[in-house]
Design a protein around this motif. Structure first.
Motif, PDB file in Angstrom:
ATOM      1  N   LEU A  37       0.807  -1.212   0.000  1.00 55.66           N
ATOM      2  CA  LEU A  37       0.000   0.000   0.000  1.00 55.66           C
ATOM      3  C   LEU A  37       0.846   1.270   0.000  1.00 55.66           C
ATOM      4  O   LEU A  37       0.316   2.367  -0.174  1.00 55.66           O
ATOM      5  CB  LEU A  37      -0.962  -0.006   1.189  1.00 55.66           C
ATOM      6  N   GLN A  38       2.150   1.125   0.150  1.00 54.32           N
ATOM      7  CA  GLN A  38       3.053   2.279   0.075  1.00 54.32           C
ATOM      8  C   GLN A  38       3.509   2.544  -1.364  1.00 54.32           C
ATOM      9  O   GLN A  38       4.123   3.560  -1.639  1.00 54.32           O
ATOM     10  CB  GLN A  38       4.282   2.044   0.967  1.00 54.32           C
ATOM     11  N   LYS A  39       3.216   1.607  -2.257  1.00 56.45           N
ATOM     12  CA  LYS A  39       3.662   1.704  -3.646  1.00 56.45           C
ATOM     13  C   LYS A  39       2.445   1.752  -4.572  1.00 56.45           C
ATOM     14  O   LYS A  39       1.537   0.936  -4.461  1.00 56.45           O
ATOM     15  CB  LYS A  39       4.532   0.484  -3.990  1.00 56.45           C
ATOM     16  N   THR A  40       2.432   2.720  -5.484  1.00 57.70           N
ATOM     17  CA  THR A  40       1.380   2.820  -6.486  1.00 57.70           C
ATOM     18  C   THR A  40       2.033   2.727  -7.853  1.00 57.70           C
ATOM     19  O   THR A  40       3.013   3.432  -8.130  1.00 57.70           O
ATOM     20  CB  THR A  40       0.621   4.162  -6.362  1.00 57.70           C
ATOM     21  N   ILE A  41       1.511   1.830  -8.696  1.00 54.55           N
ATOM     22  CA  ILE A  41       2.007   1.718 -10.066  1.00 54.55           C
ATOM     23  C   ILE A  41       0.857   2.042 -11.024  1.00 54.55           C
ATOM     24  O   ILE A  41      -0.312   1.953 -10.662  1.00 54.55           O
ATOM     25  CB  ILE A  41       2.588   0.317 -10.369  1.00 54.55           C
ATOM     26  N   THR A  42       1.209   2.436 -12.225  1.00 55.71           N
ATOM     27  CA  THR A  42       0.222   2.719 -13.260  1.00 55.71           C
ATOM     28  C   THR A  42       0.389   1.687 -14.365  1.00 55.71           C
ATOM     29  O   THR A  42       1.488   1.502 -14.898  1.00 55.71           O
ATOM     30  CB  THR A  42       0.411   4.142 -13.828  1.00 55.71           C
ATOM     31  N   LEU A  43      -0.703   1.001 -14.668  1.00 56.28           N
ATOM     32  CA  LEU A  43      -0.706  -0.017 -15.710  1.00 56.28           C
ATOM     33  C   LEU A  43      -1.482   0.511 -16.922  1.00 56.28           C
ATOM     34  O   LEU A  43      -2.537   1.124 -16.762  1.00 56.28           O
ATOM     35  CB  LEU A  43      -1.375  -1.296 -15.210  1.00 56.28           C
ATOM     36  N   THR A  44      -0.958   0.249 -18.110  1.00 51.85           N
ATOM     37  CA  THR A  44      -1.646   0.611 -19.347  1.00 51.85           C
ATOM     38  C   THR A  44      -1.820  -0.661 -20.149  1.00 51.85           C
ATOM     39  O   THR A  44      -0.848  -1.381 -20.395  1.00 51.85           O
ATOM     40  CB  THR A  44      -0.821   1.641 -20.149  1.00 51.85           C
ATOM     41  N   HIS A 102      -9.589  -7.729 -15.262  1.00 49.72           N
ATOM     42  CA  HIS A 102      -8.520  -8.527 -15.868  1.00 49.72           C
ATOM     43  C   HIS A 102      -8.014  -7.731 -17.058  1.00 49.72           C
ATOM     44  O   HIS A 102      -8.814  -7.259 -17.882  1.00 49.72           O
ATOM     45  CB  HIS A 102      -9.048  -9.889 -16.325  1.00 49.72           C
ATOM     46  N   MET A 103      -6.700  -7.573 -17.143  1.00 47.42           N
ATOM     47  CA  MET A 103      -6.154  -6.788 -18.247  1.00 47.42           C
ATOM     48  C   MET A 103      -4.800  -7.320 -18.676  1.00 47.42           C
ATOM     49  O   MET A 103      -4.063  -7.904 -17.877  1.00 47.42           O
ATOM     50  CB  MET A 103      -6.068  -5.308 -17.866  1.00 47.42           C
ATOM     51  N   ASP A 104      -4.528  -7.148 -19.960  1.00 43.72           N
ATOM     52  CA  ASP A 104      -3.223  -7.502 -20.515  1.00 43.72           C
ATOM     53  C   ASP A 104      -2.396  -6.234 -20.628  1.00 43.72           C
ATOM     54  O   ASP A 104      -2.847  -5.218 -21.175  1.00 43.72           O
ATOM     55  CB  ASP A 104      -3.374  -8.153 -21.894  1.00 43.72           C
ATOM     56  N   VAL A 105      -1.177  -6.316 -20.099  1.00 44.52           N
ATOM     57  CA  VAL A 105      -0.259  -5.183 -20.060  1.00 44.52           C
ATOM     58  C   VAL A 105       1.042  -5.625 -20.703  1.00 44.52           C
ATOM     59  O   VAL A 105       1.514  -6.746 -20.465  1.00 44.52           O
ATOM     60  CB  VAL A 105      -0.007  -4.750 -18.586  1.00 44.52           C
ATOM     61  N   LYS A 106       1.637  -4.765 -21.507  1.00 45.77           N
ATOM     62  CA  LYS A 106       2.924  -5.082 -22.118  1.00 45.77           C
ATOM     63  C   LYS A 106       4.021  -4.788 -21.106  1.00 45.77           C
ATOM     64  O   LYS A 106       4.113  -3.670 -20.578  1.00 45.77           O
ATOM     65  CB  LYS A 106       3.130  -4.253 -23.377  1.00 45.77           C
ATOM     66  N   GLY A 107       4.849  -5.788 -20.828  1.00 44.76           N
ATOM     67  CA  GLY A 107       5.945  -5.630 -19.873  1.00 44.76           C
ATOM     68  C   GLY A 107       7.103  -4.861 -20.466  1.00 44.76           C
ATOM     69  O   GLY A 107       7.110  -4.505 -21.650  1.00 44.76           O
ATOM     70  N   GLU A 108       8.118  -4.616 -19.648  1.00 39.81           N
ATOM     71  CA  GLU A 108       9.291  -3.854 -20.067  1.00 39.81           C
ATOM     72  C   GLU A 108      10.022  -4.496 -21.247  1.00 39.81           C
ATOM     73  O   GLU A 108      10.623  -3.817 -22.058  1.00 39.81           O
ATOM     74  CB  GLU A 108      10.261  -3.684 -18.895  1.00 39.81           C
ATOM     75  N   GLN A 137       1.723  -9.384 -20.001  1.00 42.65           N
ATOM     76  CA  GLN A 137       1.486  -9.747 -18.611  1.00 42.65           C
ATOM     77  C   GLN A 137      -0.018  -9.714 -18.365  1.00 42.65           C
ATOM     78  O   GLN A 137      -0.692  -8.772 -18.772  1.00 42.65           O
ATOM     79  CB  GLN A 137       2.179  -8.760 -17.662  1.00 42.65           C
ATOM     80  N   HIS A 138      -0.536 -10.727 -17.703  1.00 40.91           N
ATOM     81  CA  HIS A 138      -1.959 -10.833 -17.398  1.00 40.91           C
ATOM     82  C   HIS A 138      -2.181 -10.378 -15.956  1.00 40.91           C
ATOM     83  O   HIS A 138      -1.849 -11.111 -15.027  1.00 40.91           O
ATOM     84  CB  HIS A 138      -2.458 -12.266 -17.606  1.00 40.91           C
ATOM     85  N   TRP A 139      -2.730  -9.193 -15.788  1.00 41.80           N
ATOM     86  CA  TRP A 139      -2.945  -8.601 -14.471  1.00 41.80           C
ATOM     87  C   TRP A 139      -4.390  -8.772 -14.029  1.00 41.80           C
ATOM     88  O   TRP A 139      -5.305  -8.760 -14.858  1.00 41.80           O
ATOM     89  CB  TRP A 139      -2.625  -7.106 -14.495  1.00 41.80           C
ATOM     90  N   THR A 140      -4.584  -8.906 -12.722  1.00 44.63           N
ATOM     91  CA  THR A 140      -5.917  -8.895 -12.110  1.00 44.63           C
ATOM     92  C   THR A 140      -5.911  -7.837 -11.017  1.00 44.63           C
ATOM     93  O   THR A 140      -5.064  -7.867 -10.127  1.00 44.63           O
ATOM     94  CB  THR A 140      -6.278 -10.273 -11.509  1.00 44.63           C
ATOM     95  N   LEU A 141      -6.865  -6.908 -11.119  1.00 51.42           N
ATOM     96  CA  LEU A 141      -6.987  -5.839 -10.139  1.00 51.42           C
ATOM     97  C   LEU A 141      -8.263  -6.034  -9.336  1.00 51.42           C
ATOM     98  O   LEU A 141      -9.343  -6.193  -9.904  1.00 51.42           O
ATOM     99  CB  LEU A 141      -7.022  -4.473 -10.832  1.00 51.42           C
ATOM    100  N   GLU A 142      -8.114  -6.041  -8.034  1.00 48.61           N
ATOM    101  CA  GLU A 142      -9.255  -6.211  -7.142  1.00 48.61           C
ATOM    102  C   GLU A 142      -9.871  -4.852  -6.836  1.00 48.61           C
ATOM    103  O   GLU A 142      -9.172  -3.888  -6.550  1.00 48.61           O
ATOM    104  CB  GLU A 142      -8.792  -6.876  -5.842  1.00 48.61           C
ATOM    105  N   LEU A 143     -11.192  -4.803  -6.929  1.00 46.79           N
ATOM    106  CA  LEU A 143     -11.954  -3.612  -6.576  1.00 46.79           C
ATOM    107  C   LEU A 143     -12.866  -3.943  -5.403  1.00 46.79           C
ATOM    108  O   LEU A 143     -12.877  -5.075  -4.929  1.00 46.79           O
ATOM    109  CB  LEU A 143     -12.787  -3.132  -7.771  1.00 46.79           C
TER     110      LEU A 143
END
Length: 134
Positions: free
Chosen positions: A39-46, A62-68, A73-79
């Motif tokens: 919770l001390q770190k915030t990242i921005t995913l596109t 659920h979202m697909d994000v292009k890694g470095e 990368q298949h991300w899951t964000l909890e709301l």
């Protein structure tokens, strides 16, 4: 029976009731813990939405994000719950498969592609197809 004995019996009943409530409420509090997220770190995913689960106990993005390195990368964000999200201005149609999204999240501490982007009090920034969701 004297007043002192009556008071002791009442106090024991109250303490027993409080103890029972504490035992029964502990699993609910543990369920809503956020210790797995930084919770001390915030990242921005596109990326691109691949799914949006509008259901209890929590909505999931659920979202697909292009890694470095260019890998997907298949991300899951909890709301929060649908009820809480609706009060924040969201609906089951806020996100659709294929939408382009920019989302802020607190990432998982263990490096998995999981994040938490809302609580019962606030929703982090989500921009969908160039438009911010309230």
């Amino acid at each position: 029976m004297g007043a002192g004995a009556e008071m002791k019996r009442t106090l024991k009943g109250v303490l027993a009731g409080l103890g029972t409530m504490a035992v029964l409420c502990a699993p609910a509090a543990a369920h809503h813990g956020n210790s797995r997220y930084d919770l001390q770190k915030t990242i921005t995913l596109t990326g691109t939405v691949t799914g949006f689960d509008w259901g209890n106990p929590h909505c999931l993005v659920h979202m697909d994000v292009k890694g470095e390195k260019g890998e997907v990368q298949h991300w899951t964000l909890e709301l929060a719950s649908p009820f809480t999200m609706a009060r924040a201005g969201w609906s089951k149609d806020s996100l659709m498969n294929g939408d382009m999204v920019v989302a802020e999240t607190h990432p998982a501490r263990n490096g998995l592609m999981l994040g938490i982007s809302s609580t019962s009090h606030a929703v982090m920034r989500f921009v969908v197809n160039g438009k911010a969701i309230p």
